[in-house]
Design a protein around this motif. Structure first.
Motif, PDB file in Angstrom:
ATOM      1  N   LEU A 684      21.294  74.750  62.373  1.00 48.74           N
ATOM      2  CA  LEU A 684      20.368  73.632  62.158  1.00 48.74           C
ATOM      3  C   LEU A 684      20.298  72.716  63.371  1.00 48.74           C
ATOM      4  O   LEU A 684      19.223  72.183  63.700  1.00 48.74           O
ATOM      5  CB  LEU A 684      20.800  72.838  60.924  1.00 48.74           C
ATOM      6  CG  LEU A 684      20.611  73.527  59.572  1.00 48.74           C
ATOM      7  CD1 LEU A 684      21.215  72.692  58.450  1.00 48.74           C
ATOM      8  CD2 LEU A 684      19.125  73.771  59.295  1.00 48.74           C
ATOM      9  N   LEU A 685      21.428  72.531  64.037  1.00 51.09           N
ATOM     10  CA  LEU A 685      21.420  71.683  65.240  1.00 51.09           C
ATOM     11  C   LEU A 685      20.501  72.265  66.311  1.00 51.09           C
ATOM     12  O   LEU A 685      19.811  71.531  67.026  1.00 51.09           O
ATOM     13  CB  LEU A 685      22.841  71.521  65.778  1.00 51.09           C
ATOM     14  CG  LEU A 685      23.761  70.586  64.989  1.00 51.09           C
ATOM     15  CD1 LEU A 685      25.188  70.661  65.509  1.00 51.09           C
ATOM     16  CD2 LEU A 685      23.249  69.150  65.050  1.00 51.09           C
ATOM     17  N   LYS A 686      20.477  73.590  66.411  1.00 48.63           N
ATOM     18  CA  LYS A 686      19.598  74.224  67.393  1.00 48.63           C
ATOM     19  C   LYS A 686      18.136  74.167  66.971  1.00 48.63           C
ATOM     20  O   LYS A 686      17.228  74.011  67.797  1.00 48.63           O
ATOM     21  CB  LYS A 686      20.018  75.675  67.597  1.00 48.63           C
ATOM     22  CG  LYS A 686      21.343  75.840  68.342  1.00 48.63           C
ATOM     23  CD  LYS A 686      21.659  77.315  68.551  1.00 48.63           C
ATOM     24  CE  LYS A 686      22.976  77.482  69.302  1.00 48.63           C
ATOM     25  NZ  LYS A 686      23.322  78.920  69.507  1.00 48.63           N
ATOM     26  N   LEU A 687      17.888  74.306  65.671  1.00 45.76           N
ATOM     27  CA  LEU A 687      16.512  74.379  65.179  1.00 45.76           C
ATOM     28  C   LEU A 687      15.835  73.014  65.116  1.00 45.76           C
ATOM     29  O   LEU A 687      14.693  72.848  65.582  1.00 45.76           O
ATOM     30  CB  LEU A 687      16.488  75.031  63.793  1.00 45.76           C
ATOM     31  CG  LEU A 687      16.804  76.527  63.732  1.00 45.76           C
ATOM     32  CD1 LEU A 687      16.816  77.010  62.294  1.00 45.76           C
ATOM     33  CD2 LEU A 687      15.793  77.322  64.558  1.00 45.76           C
ATOM     34  N   ILE A 688      16.501  72.029  64.513  1.00 45.70           N
ATOM     35  CA  ILE A 688      15.845  70.734  64.271  1.00 45.70           C
ATOM     36  C   ILE A 688      16.551  69.572  64.965  1.00 45.70           C
ATOM     37  O   ILE A 688      16.089  68.432  64.864  1.00 45.70           O
ATOM     38  CB  ILE A 688      15.753  70.439  62.760  1.00 45.70           C
ATOM     39  CG1 ILE A 688      17.151  70.432  62.117  1.00 45.70           C
ATOM     40  CG2 ILE A 688      14.866  71.455  62.069  1.00 45.70           C
ATOM     41  CD1 ILE A 688      17.121  70.107  60.630  1.00 45.70           C
ATOM     42  N   GLY A 689      17.630  69.859  65.641  1.00 35.73           N
ATOM     43  CA  GLY A 689      18.302  68.817  66.400  1.00 35.73           C
ATOM     44  C   GLY A 689      19.128  67.882  65.534  1.00 35.73           C
ATOM     45  O   GLY A 689      19.119  67.954  64.296  1.00 35.73           O
TER      46      GLY A 689
END
Length: 740
Positions: A684-689
């Motif tokens: 999720l950190l990679k996808l939506i920050g």
């Protein structure tokens, strides 16, 4: 209550080991991946950390049913053995595969401790301090994390940090926990009663409560074996028998239940209260509050709220309000005998009432009724209990109705009383039959003057020197009531021995309305807790504090980056301890529901600030300061509410017979969500920050607050059996409201 406190502290060491393990692996994995060259294989690295979660999830699927079968204490002993064994295997670990096996064993120990320690504490703690004692696992878990971070930080300062030693140290406190579970912890008295081991249960209760007379609570534990059943909510006005109460809201004298006080010349009566009352309105029509909230608030929530509003907050209403009213609202037993009482009503000193089988409290006499009659008239004598088994009413409080109804009443904690009411009723064939009811009773209203009315009676003014109290009553058939035994013993009620009548947990019991309702609350709050952001904030904390300049300061002191990360985590954990201590104090004062409704908005505010800080451009110093403040605020209020309360609630809201099974279902939901959140966070950190992740957590916290407001009732200060009884009543009311 020191016995119950010491037992809870000893049991909570299982959670200390869980916190210790979580912190240790977080530090040790930095050195594990170097030795086994896992930098290029993050899957194995992640599996080493996650294997404990996998083990906990697997063991949870069967832990509840096994604990209902073998007992809570034995499962805690097995947990301590698994902790110790896993520590020794990790200390050895010649390769990564043995390490994975050790982590799996460790997960088994963690799963048993996290699932069953709250259950064990709830089943042994008095209602008045159950919330405080059940916050101990959260407190000891944080202590374990802090001590472990300190140990690992100290080892990281050496030239060659030994990760095997870091992980293997777990076996030392595990041995202490093993010794405590074997030699100090008693078995849960509720589990013992469910297996018919009455003598053992009585001895355990006497040790936990620090007194000899535990008759009322023993009776309560037997009554708690039932699942479901028809229960009605009634209210009584209790006052002096010689008072002339002219009030149309109080039933006629023919419905009176006469109460005898412990001192000469004192007698009291209870009359059904038929006037308008909040509790009565809830009982008949569902929920007034839910009507005002567009029908969204669960009637169960309002029902619990009405009870807490009506009952006083000053405890059990012992002599503080009624110095001469101890026969009703104080623990039965060891009370002075009124020599002027009718000897047909009061058993003579030295008389022992035993069951027809003469079994006393022998666990071998399974076919004897626990309560039976030796007398020849239903209109004269109280209902005696089997000698030393359920209760002894020889010296306790007495209630005899003017219509031939008899009630024996005893304290069960939190100001509640348990009583049985026996009356003659005309059957379909015209013959008189004995009717047997069990009553949970609590004085309602607010404390008032010793002289003057404590409860304002509608439509009438009480005499200046009168004393009245309004009481809430849950009336139902006893859990182990047997119509067959009634036929064999037509002169009185009969209750079969628990080992003869109480069945083990059954999956069909999960579909009983009250249990199903409680499961929805328990599983729901566990799911929402895991998705509320605690894992994300823990993951982000080192980065936040690094930005605040803590890392630079420590590096200037010659501390490596790995050691800095461990020290920062230790400081963060240390901040939790005083907040958990505050929560322990408030858990039985403000209550579980109130703490959740108060602390969750602070979590929402903290997450919103973190989202804004991630989106809006600002100076590094300002950003670091705001982020650090938000993280600290989040941690402090999470451990005061959303951290411990879900486990506390889940350990309180299920009937004894299916408690282990239901707790396992809730714990399974917890561990599955923990795995999902842990595995999905990097993605999720990679996808939506970072802003997107914290935004999702904010939405979940808002949903959580709404869920608590609409669905989660207040359970503070109530015996577990009373809580489950209210769930049964509330669930049926909710179903009736939907049908209407």
């Amino acid at each position: 209550m020191s016995g119950a406190v010491l037992v809870a502290v000893a049991a909570a060491i299982g959670n200390l080991l869980q916190g210790w393990d979580n912190a240790t692996i977080a530090g040790a994995v930095l050195y594990i991946k170097r030795e086994f060259k896992l930098e290029s294989d993050p899957t194995i690295e992640g599996l080493i950390v996650a294997m404990s979660l996998i083990g906990a999830t697997c063991i949870t699927t069967c832990s509840g049913g096994i604990s209902d079968w073998l007992g809570r204490r034995l499962m805690l002993i097995i947990s301590s053995v698994l902790y110790c064994l896993s520590g020794l295997v990790m200390l050895w670990s010649p390769n990564v595969y043995i390490l994975l096996l050790a982590r799996l064993l460790d997960g088994f120990g963690v799963g048993l401790a996290v699932t069953l320690v709250p259950v064990y504490i709830s089943e042994t703690a008095p209602p008045e301090i159950r919330g405080l004692l059940n916050t101990l696992p959260q407190f000891t878990g944080s202590i374990g994390m802090f001590l472990s971070y300190c140990m690992v930080f100290g080892m990281s300062l050496t030239d060659l940090p030994n990760w095997r030693m870091m992980l293997g140290v777990l076996s030392i406190p595990s041995l202490i926990y093993f010794a405590l579970t074997v030699f100090f912890l008693p078995e849960s008295p509720r589990w013992l009663v469910s297996k018919g081991r009455m003598s053992e249960a009585k001895k355990v209760l006497q040790r936990l409560r620090g007194r000899e007379d535990v008759a009322g609570e023993m009776a309560l534990l037997v009554e708690g074996l039932g699942v479901g059943g028809e229960t009605s909510i009634e209210e009584y006005i209790i006052g002096p028998a010689n008072e002339d109460i002219e009030d149309q809201d109080i039933s006629d004298d023919k419905d009176q239940i006469k109460l005898y006080g412990p001192e000469q010349g004192l007698s009291w009566v209870a009359r059904p209260f038929t006037g308008q009352s909040t509790l009565g309105a809830v009982s008949r029509h569902g929920s007034l509050a839910s009507q005002s909230a567009l029908g969204l608030v669960d009637p169960l929530v309002t029902l619990f709220g009405s009870v807490h509003e009506k009952v006083p907050e000053t405890g059990s209403m012992r002599s503080a309000l009624f110095p001469h009213f101890g026969s009703m609202f104080s623990v039965g037993g060891n009370q002075a005998r009124n020599e002027d009482w009718d000897d047909d009503v009061v058993p003579r000193e030295g008389e022992d009432y035993q069951s027809d089988g003469g079994g006393g409290d022998s666990d071998d006499n399974l076919h004897s009724p626990l309560i039976s009659r030796q007398t020849t008239s239903l209109d004269k004598d109280i209902v005696p209990a089997a000698h030393g088994t359920l209760t002894s009413l020889r010296h306790g409080s007495l209630m005899q109705s003017t219509t031939g109804e008899q009630v024996g009443s005893m304290g069960i904690g939190g100001g509640w009383q348990i009583a049985w009411q026996l009356s003659e009723k005309e059957g379909p064939d015209g013959k008189k039959q004995g009717g047997f009811k069990r009553i949970y009773l609590h004085p309602s209203g607010t404390p008032g003057s010793m002289r003057g009315s404590l409860v304002s009676l509608p439509g009438a003014e009480a005499p200046e020197d009168s004393e009245y109290v309004q009481a809430v009553a849950l009336v139902s058939e006893p859990a182990l009531y047997s119509t067959e035994l009634m036929k064999q013993h037509p002169l009185g009620p009969a209750m079969v021995h628990p080992a003869e009548a109480a069945k083990g947990p059954s999956w069909k019991d999960l579909f009983e309305p009250g249990v199903k309702h409680a499961l929805a609350v328990g599983v729901g709050i566990q799911l929402l807790q895991q998705f509320s952001g605690i894992n994300g904030v823990l993951y982000y904390t080192p980065q936040i504090l690094e930005q605040a300049g803590v890392g630079v300061l420590l590096s200037n002191l010659g501390i490596s980056s790995s050691s800095t990360s461990l020290l920062i985590s230790g400081i963060t954990t240390l901040l939790m301890l005083p907040c958990i201590a505050v929560a322990m104090r408030l858990m039985d004062v403000a209550g579980r529901r109130s703490l959740l409704l108060t602390t969750i908005p602070v979590l929402i505010t903290s997450l919103v600030i973190l989202v804004i800080g991630s989106v809006v451009e600002m100076g590094n110093i300002v950003h670091a300061a705001i982020s650090t403040f938000s993280v600290v605020l989040y941690f402090c209020f999470f451990v005061m509410g959303f951290g411990p309360i879900p486990n506390i609630l889940c350990a309180e809201i299920f009937p004894t017979r299916v408690r282990g099974l239901c707790i396992a279902i809730c714990a399974l939901a917890f561990w599955i969500c923990d795995i999902i959140v842990t595995c999905s966070l990097p993605v999720l950190l990679k996808l939506i920050g970072l802003a997107g992740v914290f935004g999702m957590y904010t939405v979940v916290c808002v949903i959580s607050w709404v869920f608590v407001f609409l669905k989660v009732p207040e359970t503070k200060g109530m015996p577990l059996e009373v809580v489950t009884e209210f769930f049964s009543v509330g669930a049926k009311q909710a179903s009736a409201a939907k049908n209407n």
